[in-house]
Motif scaffolding. Structure first.
Motif, short mmCIF file in Angstrom:
data_model
loop_
_atom_site.label_atom_id
_atom_site.label_comp_id
_atom_site.label_asym_id
_atom_site.label_seq_id
_atom_site.Cartn_x
_atom_site.Cartn_y
_atom_site.Cartn_z
N GLU A 59 0.86 -1.19 0.00
CA GLU A 59 0.00 0.00 0.00
C GLU A 59 0.89 1.23 0.00
OE1 GLU A 59 -2.81 0.46 3.26
OE2 GLU A 59 -3.53 2.38 2.47
N ASN A 114 -4.68 5.01 -1.87
CA ASN A 114 -5.85 5.60 -1.21
C ASN A 114 -6.42 6.74 -2.05
OD1 ASN A 114 -5.89 4.32 1.64
ND2 ASN A 114 -3.75 4.86 1.29
N GLU A 146 -8.12 2.13 -2.93
CA GLU A 146 -8.74 2.00 -1.61
C GLU A 146 -9.64 3.21 -1.36
OE1 GLU A 146 -6.05 1.21 1.57
OE2 GLU A 146 -5.19 -0.55 0.59
N ASP A 176 -11.84 0.41 2.36
CA ASP A 176 -10.86 0.63 3.42
C ASP A 176 -11.56 0.90 4.76
OD1 ASP A 176 -8.37 0.96 4.53
OD2 ASP A 176 -7.82 2.71 3.34
MG MG Z 1 -5.67 2.56 2.96
#
Ligand code: MG
Ligand code: C2E
Ligand code: MG
Ligand code: MG
Length: 280
Positions: A59, A114, A146, A176
């Protein structure tokens, strides 16, 4: 100057508010400079599959190398970036840089990015993500976006349309911080997510008794029934890992395996086969 008590109270608080507003304005200016001068950096944290016993990817987590404040964590500047709209250029950079870094890794490794709710309001999110994928040359299936439940707060239909367009590109969509919103369950019905990321708070709670186990089991059972994978966030010790394995969680992320690291550190970490330490 203040004639009445009420007024003087007001005057008493005013300087503090001024100071707060001044700091915000300064930080907004600093953010603009940061965008122009390239002061952001992506850190990467491993995503590990318990069922396949292998590293699945990383990530991407943004950091700000501030000239005087040092390394600033996202929670200290993403909210202001969202309020000011600066999250759009920042988010665009994040996707491009994340895809670029992924292009330097083994091609079975994914990169998760994200995406803030604000970015769903931008005119061409889908086009920008497509461009980032194309520029990097990675397979779209290696990019995982996410999102949090907050994206559904405004304009549900438009949000759904964008999610479906993104899915059509071939990218994967993960929900998420699952379980922290107001109606988490109902969102699972609204879109066929590829993955559900169980919020760290549920993992932290595992130490404090049986209920925690039952919640993890319920989430994994439900997600699997809906055809979605599960990943537990914030796994810090072996005890949590053992419970998550037992309750059917597919993959994990957390300090137990590694803290987020720089792109440079990722190379050494992957090369040393550190993920093998978790195989069990
Ligand atoms: Mg995340
Ligand atoms: P998130 O997406 O839920 O990311 C996971 C956060 O948990 C990260 O914090 C990570 O460092 C932290 N974490 C991971 N494992 C552990 C653990 O075992 N224990 C503990 N205590 N923490 C752990 P980080 O990097 O500070 O990021 C915070 C949040 O900022 C992220 O939460 C995400 O919502 C947001 N964020 C980060 N990068 C970006 C970005 O590029 N764009 C946007 N829009 N938001 C971002
Ligand atoms: Mg999360
Ligand atoms: Mg989180």
């Amino acid at each position: 100057r203040a004639k009445r008590e009420g007024k003087s109270c007001y005057h008493f608080f005013e300087p503090a508010l001024d100071e707060q507003a001044r700091q915000r304005r300064q930080m907004e200016l600093d953010l603009r400079t940061a965008i122009n001068d390239g002061e952001f950096e992506l850190y990467f944290q491993p995503l590990y599959s318990l069922t396949e016993d292998r590293l699945k990817g990383f990530e991407a987590l943004i950091r700000w190398n501030h000239p005087t404040k040092g390394l600033v964590p996202p929670n200290d500047f993403i909210p202001l970036a969202e309020e000011t709209g600066l999250i759009l250029p920042i988010g665009e950079w994040v996707v491009r840089e994340a895809c670029h870094q992924a292009s330097l890794w083994d091609d079975d490794l994914a990169v998760a990015v994200n995406i803030s709710p604000k970015q769903f309001g931008s005119p061409d999110l889908v086009g920008k993500i497509l461009n980032a994928i194309a520029a990097s040359g990675i397979a779209p299936q290696r990019l995982e976006l996410e999102i949090t439940e907050n994206i559904f707060i405004t304009n549900v239909e438009k949000t759904m349309a964008i999610l479906h367009s993104l899915r059509d590109l071939g990218v994967r969509i993960a929900l998420d911080d699952f379980g922290t919103g107001y109606s988490s369950l109902s969102y699972l019905r609204s879109f066929p997510f590829d993955k559900v990321k169980i919020d760290r708070s549920f993992v932290t709670d595992l130490a404090s008794g049986e209920n925690g186990h039952a919640i993890i089991r319920a989430i994994t059972t439900l997600a699997e029934a809906l055809g979605m994978e599960t990943l537990a966030e914030g796994v810090e010790d072996e005890e949590q890992l053992a419970i998550l394995r037992r309750e059917g969680c597919r993959s994990i992320q957390g300090y137990l395996l590694s803290r987020p690291m720089t792109a440079e550190q990722v190379k050494a970490w992957t090369g040393a086969d550190n993920a093998a330490a978790l195989a069990g």
